[in-house]
Design an enzyme around this catalytic site. Structure first.
Site, PDB file in Angstrom:
ATOM      1  N   TYR A 135      33.020  61.943  88.053  1.00 13.47           N
ATOM      2  CA  TYR A 135      31.761  61.015  87.932  1.00 13.47           C
ATOM      3  C   TYR A 135      31.387  60.323  89.374  1.00 13.47           C
ATOM      4  O   TYR A 135      29.987  59.958  89.740  1.00 13.47           O
ATOM      5  CB  TYR A 135      31.907  59.854  87.241  1.00 13.47           C
ATOM      6  CG  TYR A 135      32.008  59.642  85.725  1.00 13.47           C
ATOM      7  CD1 TYR A 135      31.781  60.954  84.847  1.00 13.47           C
ATOM      8  CD2 TYR A 135      30.627  58.491  85.319  1.00 13.47           C
ATOM      9  CE1 TYR A 135      31.844  61.325  83.531  1.00 13.47           C
ATOM     10  CE2 TYR A 135      30.254  58.828  83.673  1.00 13.47           C
ATOM     11  CZ  TYR A 135      30.572  60.157  82.794  1.00 13.47           C
ATOM     12  OH  TYR A 135      29.812  59.887  81.993  1.00 13.47           O
ATOM     13  N   LYS A 190      42.674  69.299  80.675  1.00 13.50           N
ATOM     14  CA  LYS A 190      41.709  70.682  80.633  1.00 13.50           C
ATOM     15  C   LYS A 190      43.080  71.985  81.635  1.00 13.50           C
ATOM     16  O   LYS A 190      42.627  72.278  82.839  1.00 13.50           O
ATOM     17  CB  LYS A 190      40.554  71.238  81.301  1.00 13.50           C
ATOM     18  CG  LYS A 190      39.721  72.232  80.679  1.00 13.50           C
ATOM     19  CD  LYS A 190      40.121  72.911  79.445  1.00 13.50           C
ATOM     20  CE  LYS A 190      39.629  74.566  79.738  1.00 13.50           C
ATOM     21  NZ  LYS A 190      39.224  74.917  78.303  1.00 13.50           N
ATOM     22  N   ASP A 222      38.943  71.201  74.985  1.00 15.73           N
ATOM     23  CA  ASP A 222      38.388  71.665  73.675  1.00 15.73           C
ATOM     24  C   ASP A 222      39.166  71.778  72.603  1.00 15.73           C
ATOM     25  O   ASP A 222      38.662  71.489  71.575  1.00 15.73           O
ATOM     26  CB  ASP A 222      38.069  73.861  73.874  1.00 15.73           C
ATOM     27  CG  ASP A 222      39.305  73.638  74.556  1.00 15.73           C
ATOM     28  OD1 ASP A 222      40.727  73.034  74.680  1.00 15.73           O
ATOM     29  OD2 ASP A 222      39.381  75.317  74.626  1.00 15.73           O
ATOM     30  N   ASP A 246      34.037  60.374  77.699  1.00 14.64           N
ATOM     31  CA  ASP A 246      32.394  59.812  78.305  1.00 14.64           C
ATOM     32  C   ASP A 246      32.470  61.260  77.046  1.00 14.64           C
ATOM     33  O   ASP A 246      31.418  60.302  75.858  1.00 14.64           O
ATOM     34  CB  ASP A 246      31.804  61.019  79.067  1.00 14.64           C
ATOM     35  CG  ASP A 246      29.884  60.285  78.573  1.00 14.64           C
ATOM     36  OD1 ASP A 246      29.972  59.324  78.423  1.00 14.64           O
ATOM     37  OD2 ASP A 246      29.110  61.415  79.324  1.00 14.64           O
ATOM     38  N   ASP A 250      32.142  59.829  72.323  1.00 13.98           N
ATOM     39  CA  ASP A 250      30.573  59.639  71.526  1.00 13.98           C
ATOM     40  C   ASP A 250      30.893  59.914  70.077  1.00 13.98           C
ATOM     41  O   ASP A 250      30.082  59.610  69.148  1.00 13.98           O
ATOM     42  CB  ASP A 250      29.698  59.750  72.667  1.00 13.98           C
ATOM     43  CG  ASP A 250      28.798  59.229  72.687  1.00 13.98           C
ATOM     44  OD1 ASP A 250      29.322  57.853  73.625  1.00 13.98           O
ATOM     45  OD2 ASP A 250      27.760  59.567  72.946  1.00 13.98           O
TER      46      ASP A 250
END
Ligand code: IPM
Ligand code: MG
Length: 362
Positions: A135, A190, A222, A246, A250
């Site tokens: 970001y 990851k 994942d 992020d 959600d």
């Protein structure tokens, strides 16, 4: 105690208005000052985060934020888009620790897209690092590729990066938070592909040595996305980077069926914080008086608890919200057969009434 009130765009103004009425009903003394942010600030001052708004936010003990954004600003240059306001506030106030609870309210089990038994009683806390990662990583931009699959072609690039102190401090926040809950942390990374997240994983593991009472496990992002829909109740505290946080927050919010109910907090190292609903500005229903104000009202409760040292007042708001839900009132987003559909204002009225009644009866 000074609160900067930044309603923003879309439904922001309607839902923040209700949160303010709830705060007023508590009979505590706050100084509140309102300023424009996002698209509304761009319209008035040509910038989504005007100097005066930033100054007000910096000087306040806490920021109560509505939402920003509207499709009509999609064509603006990136620095002028409404989203830059929230990114600018996070960066300038150093709000590195983002708390996003995903709770399934008992009365709303039926509103989830998952089977009731998978989500009844769900209570996850996602802790998202908020001021680093891809970001904010530099360099970023556009250029002509000198290598890669298509040398000479236009390309765009961003930089994923984390420094040791950034990972250490968010890991500590997560372990401390877990101490007040079921003492389990899942760090999402990851590490199988990305150097940044192998580094993340190593540092979280190191910091964990100071928290022997907490159980830590690591999960690839994942797999975490998959486990969240398969068996969400297996998680308690999830700690992860800005980008993965992020996306996963959600996902987690939506599977509770209660996205209109979920508050969030973004804190810096001096406990100054920005409090906002987990949902967005919903321009499609803006101005119609139908938005659910409960996520913002619950964000105000989080603000009282974390930044303003008023835990008791926070409890009063939270029990008022539970009371209102139990009485069957629902805005459209959480409405189901057998409940009573109300608008933004009526929902706010009901919470205020529940709070005032509690004051009288003690
Ligand atoms: C969020 C939002 C923001 C983010 C946007 C509006 C910049 O999606 O708070 O999750 O990506 O962090
Ligand atoms: Mg998001």
């Amino acid at each position: 105690m000074k609160i900067a009130v930044l309603p923003g765009d879309g439904i922001g103004t309607e839902i923040v208005a209700e949160a303010i009425r709830v705060l007023d009903a508590l009979d505590l003394s706050f100084e509140m000052e309102t300023a424009l942010v996002g698209g509304a600030a761009y319209e008035a001052h040509g910038h989504p985060l005007p100097e005066a708004t930033l100054k007000l936010a910096k000087e306040a003990d806490a920021v109560l934020f509505g939402a920003v954004g509207d499709w009509k600003y999609d064509k603006l240059d990136r620095p002028l888009r409404p989203e830059q306001a929230i990114l600018g506030l996070r960066k300038n106030l150093g709000l590195f620790a983002n708390f996003r609870p995903a709770i399934c309210y008992e009365q709303l089990v039926g509103a989830s897209s998952l089977k009731p038994e998978l989500i009844a009683g769900l209570d996850i806390l996602i802790i998202r690092e908020l001021t680093g990662d891809i970001y904010f990583g530099q360099p970023r931009g556009r250029r002509t590729a000198v290598d890669g699959h298509f040398p000479g072609a236009d390309e765009a690039f961003d930089t994923m990066r984390y420094s040791r102190p950034e990972v250490e401090r968010i890991a500590r926040v997560a372990f401390e938070a877990a101490r007040k809950r079921s003492k389990r942390v899942t760090s999402v990374d990851k590490a199988n592909v990305l150097e940044t997240f192998q580094f993340w994983k190593d540092i979280v593991t190191e910091v964990h040595k100071d928290y022997p009472d907490i159980e830590l496990d690591h999960m690839y992002v994942d797999n975490a996305a998959m486990q969240l829909v398969k068996a969400p109740k297996k998680f308690d505290v999830i700690v992860t980077g800005n980008m993965f946080g992020d996306i996963l927050s959600d996902e987690a919010a939506m599977l509770t069926g209660s996205i209109g109910m979920l508050p969030s907090a973004s804190l810096n190292s001096s406990n100054q914080g920005l409090y906002e609903p987990s949902h967005g500005s919903a321009p499609d229903i803006a101005g119609k008086g139908v938005a659910n104000p409960l996520a913002t009202i619950l964000s105000a409760a989080m603000m009282l608890r974390f930044s303003l040292n008023q835990a008791e007042a926070a409890d009063r708001i939270e029990s008022a919200v539970k009371h209102v839900l139990a009485s069957g009132l629902r805005t459209g987003d959480i409405w189901s057969e057998g409940t009573k559909r109300v608008g933004t204002r009526e929902m706010g009225d009901a919470v205020v009434a529940a709070i005032t009644k509690k004051t009288i009866t003690g």
